[in-house]
Design a protein around this motif. Sequence first.
Motif, PDB file in Angstrom:
ATOM      1  N   ILE A  29       1.201  -1.091  -0.160  1.00  0.00           N
ATOM      2  CA  ILE A  29       0.082   0.328   0.298  1.00  0.00           C
ATOM      3  C   ILE A  29       0.738   1.197   0.264  1.00  0.00           C
ATOM      4  CG2 ILE A  29      -0.086   0.205   2.707  1.00  0.00           C
ATOM      5  CD1 ILE A  29      -2.900   0.804  -0.142  1.00  0.00           C
ATOM      6  N   TYR A  30       1.930   1.203   0.196  1.00  0.00           N
ATOM      7  CA  TYR A  30       2.976   2.470   0.544  1.00  0.00           C
ATOM      8  C   TYR A  30       3.858   2.292  -0.564  1.00  0.00           C
ATOM      9  CZ  TYR A  30       1.633   2.196   5.941  1.00  0.00           C
ATOM     10  OH  TYR A  30       0.749   1.443   6.552  1.00  0.00           O
ATOM     11  N   ILE A  31       3.850   1.515  -1.256  1.00  0.00           N
ATOM     12  CA  ILE A  31       4.571   1.511  -2.485  1.00  0.00           C
ATOM     13  C   ILE A  31       3.928   1.929  -3.388  1.00  0.00           C
ATOM     14  CG2 ILE A  31       5.825   0.156  -4.475  1.00  0.00           C
ATOM     15  CD1 ILE A  31       6.354  -1.583  -2.175  1.00  0.00           C
ATOM     16  N   THR A  32       2.581   1.279  -3.325  1.00  0.00           N
ATOM     17  CA  THR A  32       1.149   2.260  -4.263  1.00  0.00           C
ATOM     18  C   THR A  32       1.745   3.596  -4.111  1.00  0.00           C
ATOM     19  OG1 THR A  32       0.543   0.036  -4.227  1.00  0.00           O
ATOM     20  CG2 THR A  32      -0.755   2.302  -5.126  1.00  0.00           C
ATOM     21  N   GLU A  33       1.286   4.444  -2.878  1.00  0.00           N
ATOM     22  CA  GLU A  33       0.874   5.583  -2.477  1.00  0.00           C
ATOM     23  C   GLU A  33       1.698   6.313  -2.805  1.00  0.00           C
ATOM     24  OE1 GLU A  33       0.527   6.096   1.796  1.00  0.00           O
ATOM     25  OE2 GLU A  33      -1.356   5.182   1.313  1.00  0.00           O
ATOM     26  N   ALA A  34       3.190   5.551  -3.295  1.00  0.00           N
ATOM     27  CA  ALA A  34       4.357   6.585  -3.744  1.00  0.00           C
ATOM     28  C   ALA A  34       5.002   6.686  -4.951  1.00  0.00           C
ATOM     29  CB  ALA A  34       5.676   5.967  -2.770  1.00  0.00           C
ATOM     30  N   ILE A  35       4.112   5.390  -6.057  1.00  0.00           N
ATOM     31  CA  ILE A  35       4.243   5.328  -7.002  1.00  0.00           C
ATOM     32  C   ILE A  35       2.963   6.285  -7.823  1.00  0.00           C
ATOM     33  CG2 ILE A  35       3.269   4.043  -8.759  1.00  0.00           C
ATOM     34  CD1 ILE A  35       4.323   1.904  -7.940  1.00  0.00           C
ATOM     35  N   LEU A  36       1.603   6.452  -6.504  1.00  0.00           N
ATOM     36  CA  LEU A  36       1.104   7.800  -7.199  1.00  0.00           C
ATOM     37  C   LEU A  36       1.435   8.979  -7.046  1.00  0.00           C
ATOM     38  CD1 LEU A  36      -2.693   5.689  -6.059  1.00  0.00           C
ATOM     39  CD2 LEU A  36      -1.416   5.832  -7.927  1.00  0.00           C
ATOM     40  N   SER A  37       2.053   9.401  -6.138  1.00  0.00           N
ATOM     41  CA  SER A  37       3.004  10.697  -5.648  1.00  0.00           C
ATOM     42  C   SER A  37       3.989  10.703  -6.319  1.00  0.00           C
ATOM     43  CB  SER A  37       3.010  10.617  -4.445  1.00  0.00           C
ATOM     44  OG  SER A  37       3.765  11.504  -3.744  1.00  0.00           O
ATOM     45  N   PHE A  38       4.361  10.381  -7.067  1.00  0.00           N
ATOM     46  CA  PHE A  38       5.055   9.992  -8.319  1.00  0.00           C
ATOM     47  C   PHE A  38       4.918  11.152  -8.987  1.00  0.00           C
ATOM     48  CE2 PHE A  38       7.689   8.979 -11.452  1.00  0.00           C
ATOM     49  CZ  PHE A  38       8.827   9.677 -11.652  1.00  0.00           C
ATOM     50  N   MET A  39       3.596   9.925 -10.110  1.00  0.00           N
ATOM     51  CA  MET A  39       2.827  10.646 -10.534  1.00  0.00           C
ATOM     52  C   MET A  39       2.005  11.971 -10.412  1.00  0.00           C
ATOM     53  SD  MET A  39       1.160   7.260 -11.985  1.00  0.00           S
ATOM     54  CE  MET A  39       0.835   7.345 -13.209  1.00  0.00           C
ATOM     55  N   ASP A  40       1.603  12.099  -9.524  1.00  0.00           N
ATOM     56  CA  ASP A  40       1.562  13.433  -9.072  1.00  0.00           C
ATOM     57  C   ASP A  40       1.837  14.855  -9.469  1.00  0.00           C
ATOM     58  OD1 ASP A  40      -1.188  12.013  -8.583  1.00  0.00           O
ATOM     59  OD2 ASP A  40      -0.918  12.536  -6.606  1.00  0.00           O
ATOM     60  N   ILE A  41       3.233  14.603  -9.130  1.00  0.00           N
ATOM     61  CA  ILE A  41       4.272  15.439  -8.977  1.00  0.00           C
ATOM     62  C   ILE A  41       4.847  15.571 -10.993  1.00  0.00           C
ATOM     63  CG2 ILE A  41       7.041  16.097  -9.557  1.00  0.00           C
ATOM     64  CD1 ILE A  41       6.313  14.252  -5.847  1.00  0.00           C
ATOM     65  N   ASN A  42       4.900  14.354 -11.497  1.00  0.00           N
ATOM     66  CA  ASN A  42       4.854  14.265 -12.690  1.00  0.00           C
ATOM     67  C   ASN A  42       3.781  13.515 -13.786  1.00  0.00           C
ATOM     68  OD1 ASN A  42       8.141  14.489 -12.548  1.00  0.00           O
ATOM     69  ND2 ASN A  42       7.856  12.475 -11.164  1.00  0.00           N
ATOM     70  N   PRO A  43       3.079  14.952 -14.136  1.00  0.00           N
ATOM     71  CA  PRO A  43       1.500  14.504 -14.961  1.00  0.00           C
ATOM     72  C   PRO A  43       1.986  13.464 -16.324  1.00  0.00           C
ATOM     73  CG  PRO A  43       2.089  16.040 -14.407  1.00  0.00           C
ATOM     74  CD  PRO A  43       2.881  16.098 -13.958  1.00  0.00           C
ATOM     75  N   SER A  44       3.026  14.458 -16.627  1.00  0.00           N
ATOM     76  CA  SER A  44       2.726  13.536 -18.133  1.00  0.00           C
ATOM     77  C   SER A  44       3.419  12.177 -18.362  1.00  0.00           C
ATOM     78  CB  SER A  44       4.581  14.336 -18.344  1.00  0.00           C
ATOM     79  OG  SER A  44       3.917  15.518 -18.711  1.00  0.00           O
ATOM     80  N   ILE A  45       3.473  11.112 -17.460  1.00  0.00           N
ATOM     81  CA  ILE A  45       3.643   9.632 -16.960  1.00  0.00           C
ATOM     82  C   ILE A  45       3.009   9.366 -17.335  1.00  0.00           C
ATOM     83  CG2 ILE A  45       5.408   7.690 -14.826  1.00  0.00           C
ATOM     84  CD1 ILE A  45       7.575   9.521 -16.160  1.00  0.00           C
ATOM     85  N   THR A  46       2.692   7.671 -17.208  1.00  0.00           N
ATOM     86  CA  THR A  46       2.151   6.274 -17.195  1.00  0.00           C
ATOM     87  C   THR A  46       2.703   5.401 -16.259  1.00  0.00           C
ATOM     88  OG1 THR A  46       2.385   6.557 -19.643  1.00  0.00           O
ATOM     89  CG2 THR A  46       0.568   7.400 -19.473  1.00  0.00           C
ATOM     90  N   VAL A  47       1.939   4.778 -15.424  1.00  0.00           N
ATOM     91  CA  VAL A  47       2.255   3.666 -15.031  1.00  0.00           C
ATOM     92  C   VAL A  47       1.698   2.097 -15.120  1.00  0.00           C
ATOM     93  CG1 VAL A  47       3.655   2.645 -12.961  1.00  0.00           C
ATOM     94  CG2 VAL A  47       3.876   4.916 -13.733  1.00  0.00           C
ATOM     95  N   GLU A  48       2.430   1.477 -15.281  1.00  0.00           N
ATOM     96  CA  GLU A  48       1.581  -0.091 -15.064  1.00  0.00           C
ATOM     97  C   GLU A  48       2.001  -0.613 -13.907  1.00  0.00           C
ATOM     98  OE1 GLU A  48       0.863  -4.190 -17.435  1.00  0.00           O
ATOM     99  OE2 GLU A  48       1.871  -2.304 -18.632  1.00  0.00           O
ATOM    100  N   VAL A  49       1.195  -1.411 -12.883  1.00  0.00           N
ATOM    101  CA  VAL A  49       2.278  -2.031 -11.953  1.00  0.00           C
ATOM    102  C   VAL A  49       1.871  -3.880 -12.170  1.00  0.00           C
ATOM    103  CG1 VAL A  49       1.169  -2.329  -9.464  1.00  0.00           C
ATOM    104  CG2 VAL A  49       2.172  -0.253 -10.079  1.00  0.00           C
ATOM    105  N   ILE A  50       2.389  -4.281 -12.028  1.00  0.00           N
ATOM    106  CA  ILE A  50       1.671  -5.773 -11.858  1.00  0.00           C
ATOM    107  C   ILE A  50       2.576  -6.545 -10.449  1.00  0.00           C
ATOM    108  CG2 ILE A  50       2.310  -7.899 -13.825  1.00  0.00           C
ATOM    109  CD1 ILE A  50       3.954  -6.090 -15.205  1.00  0.00           C
TER     110      ILE A  50
END
Length: 303
Positions: A104-125
């Motif tokens: 859950i905390y790693i997911t939050e870090a990923i989403l926070s990183f995406m907020d800072i970098n809105p042009s990034i797209t992410v796929e989590v497996i």
Amino acid sequence: MKTEDITLFHRIVETGSLVEAADMLNLPKSTLSRRLQQLEDELKVKLFHRQSRSMTLTASGSHFYDKSLQIMTSLQQAVAELTDKQTDIDGHLRILIFPIPELIYITEAILSFMDINPSITVEVIVSAEPQDMIRNNIDLAFMLEDSFNENDMVARHIIDEPVIFLASPAYLAKAGRPIKAGELSEHNLILFRYPNGKIFNEVPFGINETLKVTGNFCVNNLEVCLAATLSGRGISMMPLTYCQQYIERGQVVRLFEDVPPYVGKCFLVYPSRRYISLASQRFIDYVMKSIESRPYERYCQVE
């Protein structure tokens, strides 16, 4: 010659198939085929032997792959050195996460990183199964120790997780509570299989001791392991943060409380033989700085 076309060429090499590469990159096969043909036309060499179901490199293709991989690595490093840390970045990240308590905390870090970098797209497996990071175009992974080959990966240690012995009251009432290390051999252990295929049947006990254990039930998933423990199937080893609430409710009992728990380690890893993108570099820097401030920081060590 476009660097993006060279990157597409790398993906075809690593998957060994135009179809697989197209699926992985979410591109039409026709588009990938056309861009590969354009690259070959520019180079004036044939890069692949094309077969019905697979593609193998020609001698020229193999030479170009090795050389261009080095060049792309140097190019990415140069861009990273010259690019301002505040400059917007784009790109796509595929991130593999072993199903660990800190998911859950790693997911939050990923989403926070995406907020800072809105042009990034992410796929989590999320998977406990073995994954070839190169073939499956995975940029980064959060994995437990012993679940990856250190020779093929660069690994950054990010989390320490105490792992404890557990059993349900029902199991202990039936089989008795082990008091000494040697008594574990008389009990049924719920075994765990790592993504690399290794079964965790030689378990650490305390600081310097390792015990050989046996059991009739083997899993590769924490939820299944917990369910089996709760149902009284045997003794398990599980991360403390994952099962703390069940201990507090009395649904499971922590064993050997006077023995220092084994400390499992989680790593942020990426392939050593592929250049790392600027987006990946920024993400690694962000995670290494942010993850230590999370609620589980008493178990977390960042290097």
